[in-house]
Design a protein around this motif. Structure first.
Motif, PDB file in Angstrom:
ATOM      1  N   HIS A  10       0.853  -1.194   0.000  1.00 26.15           N
ATOM      2  CA  HIS A  10       0.000   0.000   0.000  1.00 26.15           C
ATOM      3  C   HIS A  10       0.881   1.233   0.000  1.00 26.15           C
ATOM      4  N   HIS A 221       4.446   7.265   3.356  1.00 18.82           N
ATOM      5  CA  HIS A 221       5.331   6.092   3.262  1.00 18.82           C
ATOM      6  C   HIS A 221       4.862   5.149   2.168  1.00 18.82           C
ATOM      7  N   GLU A 269       7.857   0.574   4.561  1.00 15.60           N
ATOM      8  CA  GLU A 269       7.171  -0.360   5.451  1.00 15.60           C
ATOM      9  C   GLU A 269       7.201  -1.725   4.769  1.00 15.60           C
TER      10      GLU A 269
HETATM   11 ZN    ZN Z   1       1.450   1.794   6.014  1.00 17.89          ZN
END
Ligand code: ZN
Length: 312
Positions: A10, A221, A269
């Motif tokens: 994502h 992010h 991430e």
């Molecule tokens: Zn995230």
């Protein structure tokens, strides 16, 4: 490592008005809101997730909408463009749709043999619709008013702008399993063969450009995808051995996360496929209920009162 990163999981960005953000992504771009929750670190703020019907990894764009936030500035050390994959021959449809909706858009252009249409969301976040040359058999969400012949299928790519690409490229190739496939001027295209879609990261080298400043309309992010927590922990070990400062595993209710700042300045991430968005809502109700992590359930009444009302 045999378990390569499975492309993008994502991407998370910062918005201003929650209502405006919701209306743009569900009604203009035609995505499905697959989860309406709060920022787990700041429950006075929403956290919206938009994706395809199920919120499949590789289709999920998420926002923290902070009412009245000051706009950020894109620059080096951040993800600067988000690319959505759309069917071939659909770009004219989108030009007209954006015109009718007053969306700020650029000209249809070509890059690496693919036509793309750059546009901005109401906060100035930069996105692109890209007619992928790689083919894309993902099922689009068509409940948002965009017909299947034109609807977005999920991510095509993300672009990171960097002072120098080398340290970031090394993470992509030596840790994540990406390969440099194409280059044009200062743009370097890294692709993983682990997945057929959401498999591209473009690195743009801009040594003279100022550092980006996070705020409304900028990315927060980029999350990369792993199938499960075992693989995730292998990555944690590997990154720790390289001296990377990486968080422990964090439960985000819909996936488990690790965070680290890659050497070019972008927050990365690593997120798992499990358990997914149907863990606390059935598929047909995704995004319709305000879901809270268990630690905030006791404060639900106060939290709901504090959040801006959302007209769906
Ligand atoms: Zn995230």
């Amino acid at each position: 490592m045999t378990n390569k990163i499975q492309g993008i999981h994502h991407i998370t960005a910062i918005a201003g008005s929650a209502q405006r953000n919701h209306d743009f992504y569900t009604k203009v771009l035609g995505l499905r809101m697959v989860k309406k929750t709060v920022n787990f670190d700041d429950p006075g703020t929403y956290h919206f997730y938009y994706g395809n019907e199920t919120g499949m990894p590789g289709t999920i764009l998420t926002f923290f909408p902070w009412e009245g936030i000051v706009g950020g500035r894109t620059g080096t050390g951040m993800a600067t463009e988000i690319g959505y994959s759309v069917p071939k021959d659909s770009l004219e449809y989108w030009v007209n749709r954006f015109k009718e909706s007053g969306v700020k858009q650029g000209e249809i252009s070509e890059r690496f043999g693919e036509l793309y249409l750059p546009f901005q969301d109401p906060d100035g976040l930069k996105l692109e619709l890209i007619a992928s040359k790689y083919g894309d058999d993902r099922q689009p969400w068509v409940g948002g008013g965009v017909p299947g012949e034109a609807a977005t299928k999920g991510f095509h790519s993300v672009t990171l702008t960097l002072r120098s690409i080398k340290p970031t490229a090394t993470i992509l190739t030596d840790v994540f399993g990406y390969e440099l496939k194409e280059q044009d001027g200062g743009r370097y295209r890294y692709v993983t063969d682990a997945v057929p879609t959401a498999s591209i990261v473009d690195l743009v080298e801009a040594p003279d450009e100022a550092r980006g400043h996070q705020g409304g309309g900028t990315n927060h992010h980029v999350a990369f995808r792993v199938p499960n927590e075992d693989v995730q922990m292998e990555y944690r070990e590997k990154l720790l051995k390289m001296g990377t400062n990486i968080t422990p595993k964090i439960n985000r209710d819909y996936f488990y996360s690790l965070y680290f700042r890659e050497p070019g300045g972008v927050l990365f991430e690593i997120a798992t496929d499990n358990p997914g968005f149907t863990v606390d809502e059935p598929l047909n109700e995704l995004g319709t209920n305000l879901k809270l992590p268990v630690q905030y359930e006791a404060r639900r009444a106060d939290i709901e009162k504090g959040l801006p009302k959302l007209k769906i």
